[in-house]
Design a protein around this motif. Structure first.
Motif, mmCIF file in Angstrom:
data_model
loop_
_atom_site.group_PDB
_atom_site.id
_atom_site.type_symbol
_atom_site.label_atom_id
_atom_site.label_comp_id
_atom_site.label_asym_id
_atom_site.label_seq_id
_atom_site.Cartn_x
_atom_site.Cartn_y
_atom_site.Cartn_z
ATOM 1 N N TYR A 81 -52.240 27.663 -32.802
ATOM 2 C CA TYR A 81 -51.091 28.310 -32.161
ATOM 3 C C TYR A 81 -50.550 27.480 -30.999
ATOM 4 C CZ TYR A 81 -53.330 32.163 -34.647
ATOM 5 O OH TYR A 81 -53.956 32.943 -35.604
ATOM 6 N N GLY A 82 -50.863 26.196 -30.997
ATOM 7 C CA GLY A 82 -50.353 25.327 -29.960
ATOM 8 C C GLY A 82 -50.932 25.545 -28.585
ATOM 9 N N MET A 83 -51.987 26.386 -28.479
ATOM 10 C CA MET A 83 -52.498 26.700 -27.141
ATOM 11 C C MET A 83 -54.000 26.939 -27.063
ATOM 12 S SD MET A 83 -51.262 30.663 -26.644
ATOM 13 C CE MET A 83 -49.547 30.319 -26.985
ATOM 14 N N HIS A 84 -54.661 27.318 -28.150
ATOM 15 C CA HIS A 84 -56.068 27.701 -28.089
ATOM 16 C C HIS A 84 -56.947 26.644 -28.769
ATOM 17 C CE1 HIS A 84 -54.897 31.555 -26.575
ATOM 18 N NE2 HIS A 84 -54.235 31.876 -27.681
ATOM 19 N N ASN A 85 -57.935 26.144 -28.044
ATOM 20 C CA ASN A 85 -58.901 25.220 -28.626
ATOM 21 C C ASN A 85 -60.009 25.983 -29.338
ATOM 22 O OD1 ASN A 85 -58.102 22.430 -27.653
ATOM 23 N ND2 ASN A 85 -58.117 23.559 -25.713
ATOM 24 N N CYS A 86 -60.518 25.413 -30.407
ATOM 25 C CA CYS A 86 -61.626 25.995 -31.168
ATOM 26 C C CYS A 86 -62.704 24.928 -31.320
ATOM 27 C CB CYS A 86 -61.152 26.446 -32.551
ATOM 28 S SG CYS A 86 -59.928 27.772 -32.516
ATOM 29 N N PHE A 87 -63.936 25.325 -31.045
ATOM 30 C CA PHE A 87 -65.053 24.381 -31.068
ATOM 31 C C PHE A 87 -65.939 24.625 -32.280
ATOM 32 C CE2 PHE A 87 -69.644 24.072 -29.803
ATOM 33 C CZ PHE A 87 -69.758 22.704 -29.971
ATOM 34 N N SER A 131 -65.746 35.682 -23.374
ATOM 35 C CA SER A 131 -66.053 34.590 -24.316
ATOM 36 C C SER A 131 -66.229 35.091 -25.741
ATOM 37 C CB SER A 131 -67.312 33.850 -23.862
ATOM 38 O OG SER A 131 -68.369 34.760 -23.577
ATOM 39 N N GLY A 132 -65.525 36.169 -26.090
ATOM 40 C CA GLY A 132 -65.575 36.713 -27.440
ATOM 41 C C GLY A 132 -64.353 36.292 -28.234
ATOM 42 N N GLY A 133 -64.484 35.222 -28.959
ATOM 43 C CA GLY A 133 -63.371 34.625 -29.692
ATOM 44 C C GLY A 133 -63.331 33.147 -29.373
ATOM 45 N N PRO A 134 -63.008 32.304 -30.350
ATOM 46 C CA PRO A 134 -63.102 30.855 -30.148
ATOM 47 C C PRO A 134 -62.210 30.328 -29.032
ATOM 48 C CG PRO A 134 -62.080 31.381 -32.259
ATOM 49 C CD PRO A 134 -62.642 32.647 -31.728
ATOM 50 N N GLY A 135 -61.013 30.869 -28.882
ATOM 51 C CA GLY A 135 -60.137 30.409 -27.817
ATOM 52 C C GLY A 135 -60.647 30.784 -26.444
ATOM 53 N N LYS A 136 -61.168 31.995 -26.318
ATOM 54 C CA LYS A 136 -61.689 32.458 -25.034
ATOM 55 C C LYS A 136 -62.908 31.646 -24.612
ATOM 56 C CE LYS A 136 -60.199 37.244 -25.775
ATOM 57 N NZ LYS A 136 -60.682 38.636 -25.997
ATOM 58 N N LEU A 137 -63.825 31.415 -25.554
ATOM 59 C CA LEU A 137 -65.037 30.685 -25.173
ATOM 60 C C LEU A 137 -64.704 29.237 -24.829
ATOM 61 C CD1 LEU A 137 -66.723 28.542 -27.215
ATOM 62 C CD2 LEU A 137 -66.839 30.583 -28.622
ATOM 63 N N ALA A 138 -63.738 28.651 -25.534
ATOM 64 C CA ALA A 138 -63.366 27.270 -25.222
ATOM 65 C C ALA A 138 -62.800 27.172 -23.807
ATOM 66 C CB ALA A 138 -62.352 26.748 -26.239
ATOM 67 N N LYS A 139 -61.984 28.139 -23.428
ATOM 68 C CA LYS A 139 -61.440 28.105 -22.073
ATOM 69 C C LYS A 139 -62.534 28.367 -21.041
ATOM 70 C CE LYS A 139 -57.503 29.487 -19.291
ATOM 71 N NZ LYS A 139 -56.231 30.239 -19.239
ATOM 72 N N ALA A 140 -63.432 29.313 -21.340
ATOM 73 C CA ALA A 140 -64.519 29.644 -20.408
ATOM 74 C C ALA A 140 -65.450 28.461 -20.178
ATOM 75 C CB ALA A 140 -65.303 30.839 -20.925
ATOM 76 N N LEU A 141 -65.567 27.588 -21.183
ATOM 77 C CA LEU A 141 -66.465 26.441 -21.087
ATOM 78 C C LEU A 141 -65.714 25.118 -20.897
ATOM 79 C CD1 LEU A 141 -69.024 27.405 -23.881
ATOM 80 C CD2 LEU A 141 -69.303 27.621 -21.405
ATOM 81 N N ARG A 142 -64.413 25.197 -20.692
ATOM 82 C CA ARG A 142 -63.599 23.992 -20.502
ATOM 83 C C ARG A 142 -63.749 23.017 -21.672
ATOM 84 N NH1 ARG A 142 -64.735 22.174 -14.221
ATOM 85 N NH2 ARG A 142 -64.872 24.266 -13.326
ATOM 86 N N ILE A 143 -63.726 23.557 -22.866
ATOM 87 C CA ILE A 143 -63.786 22.731 -24.073
ATOM 88 C C ILE A 143 -62.366 22.504 -24.560
ATOM 89 C CG2 ILE A 143 -64.527 22.650 -26.482
ATOM 90 C CD1 ILE A 143 -66.972 24.305 -25.690
ATOM 91 N N ASP A 144 -61.984 21.246 -24.666
ATOM 92 C CA ASP A 144 -60.665 20.911 -25.191
ATOM 93 C C ASP A 144 -60.788 19.680 -26.082
ATOM 94 O OD1 ASP A 144 -60.799 18.663 -23.511
ATOM 95 O OD2 ASP A 144 -59.659 19.641 -21.920
ATOM 96 N N ARG A 145 -59.664 19.169 -26.522
ATOM 97 C CA ARG A 145 -59.686 18.100 -27.519
ATOM 98 C C ARG A 145 -60.183 16.769 -26.963
ATOM 99 N NH1 ARG A 145 -56.148 16.186 -30.376
ATOM 100 N NH2 ARG A 145 -57.343 16.134 -32.297
#
Length: 214
Positions: A81-87, A131-145
């Protein structure tokens, strides 16, 4: 042993075997504010070139999917969606595109929860908001591309996996994966795994069935 890196043999497993075994294991993110440790409580398996839900279905090999063709123990991070990272945790051998999407995690300590909430930067009304959902957990853990393609099988970088408890002692359930109606006959396969009644899980399926450990 708890706190030690997951063994190399783990990352050689196919995704469908690795996904439930990742439950209860620890994901560690090193930041300038200190290490954040959390427990994996929800996963989804994306099982190779034959899985119509997978980005690599039909051996689709593009710049985006290239990390899925790496040896197990590699991070696959993509944007939706152009905004949420998934790990994702890549598993299996090189050129066999298997990956496990990490959908939800639970902070290990109150300090970890506080750091994660600060990263989220929004009101947390319930655990799954954190942190329930891939986008939320990525933001909570500062995971990006910037972490895409990173080796996560050793504790010498910004992100890695550690042993938690024995997952076979956990009360796990399985259900169909989320938002993959396009996957046709693969859409309803019970390839999502999570800890029953855990408040950090993104979506609790009323029809989920107990996962029977072998």
């Amino acid at each position: 042993m708890p706190g030690s890196p997951l063994p190399a043999s783990f990352f050689a497993l196919p995704a469908l075997q690795a996904a439930p075994l990742l439950l209860g294991q620890h994901l560690v993110r090193r930041t300038e504010d200190g290490d954040i440790r959390c427990v994996i409580v929800e996963t989804e398996s994306y099982g190779g070139a034959e899985d119509k839900g997978s980005h690599a279905y039909g051996r689709r090999r593009t710049e985006r999917t290239e990390p899925m063709f790496s040896p197990g123990g590699t991070a696959y991070v993509y944007l939706i969606y152009g905004m949420h990272n998934c790990f994702n945790v890549v598993t299996a051998e090189a050129d066999n595109p298997h990956a496990v999407l990490i959908r939800a995690v639970e902070p290990l300590t109150p300090r970890d929860a506080s750091l994660m909430a600060a990263n989220r930067g929004t009101l947390i009304r319930k655990p799954s908001d954190l942190s329930g959902g891939p986008g939320k957990l990525a933001k909570a853990l500062r995971i990006d591309r910037t972490l895409n393609g990173l080796r996560i099988d050793r504790p010498d970088g910004p992100l890695w996996l550690e042993c938690g408890g024995d997952p076979r002692r956990l009360d796990a359930v399985r259900a169909p994966r989320i938002n993959i109606a396009y996957a046709e006959e693969y859409a309803k396969l019970p390839w999502r795994f999570y800890l029953r009644d855990n408040p950090y899980v993104s979506i609790h399926d009323p029809d989920a069935e107990a996962f029977l450990w072998m």
